[in-house]
Scaffold this motif. Sequence first.
Motif, PDB file in Angstrom:
ATOM      1  N   SER A 119       0.859  -1.192   0.000  1.00  0.00           N
ATOM      2  CA  SER A 119       0.000   0.000   0.000  1.00  0.00           C
ATOM      3  C   SER A 119       0.886   1.230   0.000  1.00  0.00           C
ATOM      4  O   SER A 119       2.099   1.143   0.261  1.00  0.00           O
ATOM      5  CB  SER A 119      -0.895   0.018   1.255  1.00  0.00           C
ATOM      6  OG  SER A 119      -0.102   0.277   2.398  1.00  0.00           O
ATOM      7  N   GLY A 120       0.270   2.378  -0.268  1.00  0.00           N
ATOM      8  CA  GLY A 120       1.014   3.632  -0.186  1.00  0.00           C
ATOM      9  C   GLY A 120       1.479   3.874   1.240  1.00  0.00           C
ATOM     10  O   GLY A 120       2.593   4.358   1.472  1.00  0.00           O
ATOM     11  N   PHE A 121       0.608   3.533   2.198  1.00  0.00           N
ATOM     12  CA  PHE A 121       0.974   3.716   3.606  1.00  0.00           C
ATOM     13  C   PHE A 121       2.243   2.915   3.923  1.00  0.00           C
ATOM     14  O   PHE A 121       3.174   3.420   4.557  1.00  0.00           O
ATOM     15  CB  PHE A 121      -0.186   3.255   4.503  1.00  0.00           C
ATOM     16  CG  PHE A 121      -0.088   3.741   5.923  1.00  0.00           C
ATOM     17  CD1 PHE A 121      -0.919   4.747   6.392  1.00  0.00           C
ATOM     18  CD2 PHE A 121       0.847   3.200   6.791  1.00  0.00           C
ATOM     19  CE1 PHE A 121      -0.823   5.202   7.705  1.00  0.00           C
ATOM     20  CE2 PHE A 121       0.956   3.649   8.105  1.00  0.00           C
ATOM     21  CZ  PHE A 121       0.121   4.650   8.556  1.00  0.00           C
ATOM     22  N   HIS A 145       1.575  13.311   5.914  1.00  0.00           N
ATOM     23  CA  HIS A 145       0.612  12.217   6.082  1.00  0.00           C
ATOM     24  C   HIS A 145       1.020  11.289   7.232  1.00  0.00           C
ATOM     25  O   HIS A 145       2.205  11.116   7.511  1.00  0.00           O
ATOM     26  CB  HIS A 145       0.509  11.424   4.779  1.00  0.00           C
ATOM     27  CG  HIS A 145      -0.599  10.424   4.788  1.00  0.00           C
ATOM     28  ND1 HIS A 145      -0.382   9.084   5.004  1.00  0.00           N
ATOM     29  CD2 HIS A 145      -1.939  10.577   4.647  1.00  0.00           C
ATOM     30  CE1 HIS A 145      -1.544   8.442   4.969  1.00  0.00           C
ATOM     31  NE2 HIS A 145      -2.506   9.328   4.754  1.00  0.00           N
ATOM     32  N   SER A 147       1.323   8.252   7.445  1.00  0.00           N
ATOM     33  CA  SER A 147       2.242   7.172   7.086  1.00  0.00           C
ATOM     34  C   SER A 147       3.702   7.636   7.190  1.00  0.00           C
ATOM     35  O   SER A 147       4.576   6.860   7.617  1.00  0.00           O
ATOM     36  CB  SER A 147       1.949   6.677   5.666  1.00  0.00           C
ATOM     37  OG  SER A 147       1.933   7.759   4.758  1.00  0.00           O
ATOM     38  N   ASP A 189       5.129  15.427   1.920  1.00  0.00           N
ATOM     39  CA  ASP A 189       4.136  15.145   0.877  1.00  0.00           C
ATOM     40  C   ASP A 189       4.403  16.112  -0.269  1.00  0.00           C
ATOM     41  O   ASP A 189       4.916  17.209  -0.032  1.00  0.00           O
ATOM     42  CB  ASP A 189       2.717  15.450   1.381  1.00  0.00           C
ATOM     43  CG  ASP A 189       2.202  14.441   2.401  1.00  0.00           C
ATOM     44  OD1 ASP A 189       2.931  13.503   2.729  1.00  0.00           O
ATOM     45  OD2 ASP A 189       1.060  14.612   2.846  1.00  0.00           O
ATOM     46  N   SER A 193      -2.756  16.179   1.800  1.00  0.00           N
ATOM     47  CA  SER A 193      -4.033  15.518   1.558  1.00  0.00           C
ATOM     48  C   SER A 193      -5.236  16.238   2.137  1.00  0.00           C
ATOM     49  O   SER A 193      -6.343  16.067   1.641  1.00  0.00           O
ATOM     50  CB  SER A 193      -3.987  14.091   2.088  1.00  0.00           C
ATOM     51  OG  SER A 193      -3.563  14.074   3.431  1.00  0.00           O
ATOM     52  N   ASP A 218       6.543  12.243  -1.023  1.00  0.00           N
ATOM     53  CA  ASP A 218       5.379  11.363  -1.177  1.00  0.00           C
ATOM     54  C   ASP A 218       4.420  12.003  -2.185  1.00  0.00           C
ATOM     55  O   ASP A 218       3.784  13.003  -1.903  1.00  0.00           O
ATOM     56  CB  ASP A 218       4.699  11.198   0.191  1.00  0.00           C
ATOM     57  CG  ASP A 218       3.367  10.472   0.098  1.00  0.00           C
ATOM     58  OD1 ASP A 218       3.077   9.856  -0.939  1.00  0.00           O
ATOM     59  OD2 ASP A 218       2.603  10.515   1.092  1.00  0.00           O
ATOM     60  N   ALA A 220       1.619  10.843  -3.335  1.00  0.00           N
ATOM     61  CA  ALA A 220       0.337  10.125  -3.319  1.00  0.00           C
ATOM     62  C   ALA A 220      -0.756  10.862  -4.102  1.00  0.00           C
ATOM     63  O   ALA A 220      -1.524  10.241  -4.840  1.00  0.00           O
ATOM     64  CB  ALA A 220      -0.117   9.881  -1.881  1.00  0.00           C
ATOM     65  N   HIS A 221      -0.822  12.190  -3.939  1.00  0.00           N
ATOM     66  CA  HIS A 221      -1.893  12.935  -4.611  1.00  0.00           C
ATOM     67  C   HIS A 221      -1.409  13.619  -5.888  1.00  0.00           C
ATOM     68  O   HIS A 221      -2.179  14.346  -6.524  1.00  0.00           O
ATOM     69  CB  HIS A 221      -2.493  13.970  -3.650  1.00  0.00           C
ATOM     70  CG  HIS A 221      -3.152  13.328  -2.471  1.00  0.00           C
ATOM     71  ND1 HIS A 221      -4.448  12.865  -2.510  1.00  0.00           N
ATOM     72  CD2 HIS A 221      -2.679  13.013  -1.239  1.00  0.00           C
ATOM     73  CE1 HIS A 221      -4.754  12.314  -1.342  1.00  0.00           C
ATOM     74  NE2 HIS A 221      -3.695  12.391  -0.553  1.00  0.00           N
ATOM     75  N   THR A 249       1.376   6.157  -4.728  1.00  0.00           N
ATOM     76  CA  THR A 249       0.370   5.142  -4.427  1.00  0.00           C
ATOM     77  C   THR A 249      -0.364   4.784  -5.711  1.00  0.00           C
ATOM     78  O   THR A 249      -0.485   5.611  -6.618  1.00  0.00           O
ATOM     79  CB  THR A 249      -0.621   5.626  -3.348  1.00  0.00           C
ATOM     80  OG1 THR A 249      -1.644   4.649  -3.203  1.00  0.00           O
ATOM     81  CG2 THR A 249      -1.263   6.947  -3.700  1.00  0.00           C
ATOM     82  N   SER A 251      -3.408   3.728  -5.374  1.00  0.00           N
ATOM     83  CA  SER A 251      -4.789   3.679  -4.901  1.00  0.00           C
ATOM     84  C   SER A 251      -5.572   4.946  -5.178  1.00  0.00           C
ATOM     85  O   SER A 251      -6.761   5.000  -4.914  1.00  0.00           O
ATOM     86  CB  SER A 251      -4.806   3.407  -3.401  1.00  0.00           C
ATOM     87  OG  SER A 251      -4.280   4.534  -2.709  1.00  0.00           O
ATOM     88  N   LYS A 252      -4.925   5.974  -5.693  1.00  0.00           N
ATOM     89  CA  LYS A 252      -5.650   7.228  -5.922  1.00  0.00           C
ATOM     90  C   LYS A 252      -5.866   7.386  -7.433  1.00  0.00           C
ATOM     91  O   LYS A 252      -6.698   6.706  -8.004  1.00  0.00           O
ATOM     92  CB  LYS A 252      -4.923   8.371  -5.236  1.00  0.00           C
ATOM     93  CG  LYS A 252      -4.804   8.082  -3.722  1.00  0.00           C
ATOM     94  CD  LYS A 252      -4.351   9.230  -2.909  1.00  0.00           C
ATOM     95  CE  LYS A 252      -4.015   8.824  -1.482  1.00  0.00           C
ATOM     96  NZ  LYS A 252      -5.099   8.241  -0.680  1.00  0.00           N
TER      97      LYS A 252
END
Length: 402
Positions: A119-121, A145, A147, A189, A193, A218, A220-221, A249, A251-252
Amino acid sequence: MTASMQPAKPDRPFAWLERRLDEADQQGMRRRLVPRQMDGPYLLEGDRRLANFGANDYLGIAMDSSSATGSDERGETPATFGSGAAASPLVCGFTPLHARLCGELAHLEQVESVVLFPSGFAACSGVVATLPEAGDLVLSDALNHASLIDGCRLSKATRFIYPHCDHRAVGSLLAAHRKRFDRVFIVTDSIFSMDGTRAPLVALADLADEYKATLIVDEAHGTGVLGHRGGGLCEELGVEGRIAIRIGTLSKAVGAQGGFVAGPQVVTDYLLQRARPLIYSTAASPATIAAALDGLRIIREEPERRRRVLDLSGRLIEELNRQLPAKRRIVDHGTPIIPVVIGEASKTVETAGRLADAGFYVPAIRPPTVPPNQSRLRISLSAAHTDEMLTELCETLRTFGL
Ligand SMILES: Cc1ncc(COP(=O)(O)O)c(C=O)c1O
């Protein structure tokens, strides 16, 4: 002074990891990924078909081919993907599909190598818990974040938290403390987020160069949303070549699940030896990896999706600001995350409930996710939203006095 304590040469910032990998090689302890495809109770490994006594697929369900199917991404052969990887990547959970995803992500990120996490976490916490060690310093943004924060907590390095996006504070901390530490990591990040803010990556990269620190970002977004190729904020700002370690990630924007670390081969090789969430957790399922490959294809072939979501974001902020008093105006950071700060947690929850009654799901974000009295509605936009959906949301917020 042991070999691993010698300061890194500026031209080879990860020389300390190279030495450790060499040591592991000499001791026959080095772990390597081998792509292996499950085939019922067998494994296909290159030309070999091996009876598989390594999977945790105790009931034979993961390879039940009816559980998940997809088409081969290149369209050459129809393929069936298992619903479970059945083991960690270093046992037999790393399939040719995982290897292909690593290659495509490395291309997207323009890096030597990519390693996948469940996972990203796990990717964020794993990297930060693994690379910085006792005697090192981690500088971490106050709004990072959870994580990354957990990674800092697990690491034995010293941690300083700097005010959100304040690169001058980072500069002051480096000027004051750099000499006391073997290695310094700046962790942030790229897009925050809960605020949609952008990290000052150019300034942080300058500081990292000046003080011989390593920047860990990170994305992620950012992945899939920002940058010409969808490589994230690092790509958009043209600093990808200066930020050695990037986390993403699946997952996004990619629309699947899982996380990854992109960077020099030596870093991903080292993570494979030491990052516990990678070594001791089952790999993302082949079905998920197939979905991620498809997500990457769409990111490559349909750049209009990122233009659309960012365009919607600009329009919604403009619309909302028209109705908000000056002191509550929303800053347009050019990201799909739009916070409408209400303040009190109970009022925010109540407003989210009224929005739901009116047909809109907008999550209420409360402490400890955000600081006290900064509870907010967090609007996350998608290229799939229609203009009408946006207009109706704006009108409803207006009737609520927002
Ligand atoms: C900034 C940031 N990093 C990491 C993560 C974790 O990613 P994943 O959901 O893939 O575990 C998230 C997810 O909420 C996030 O917002």
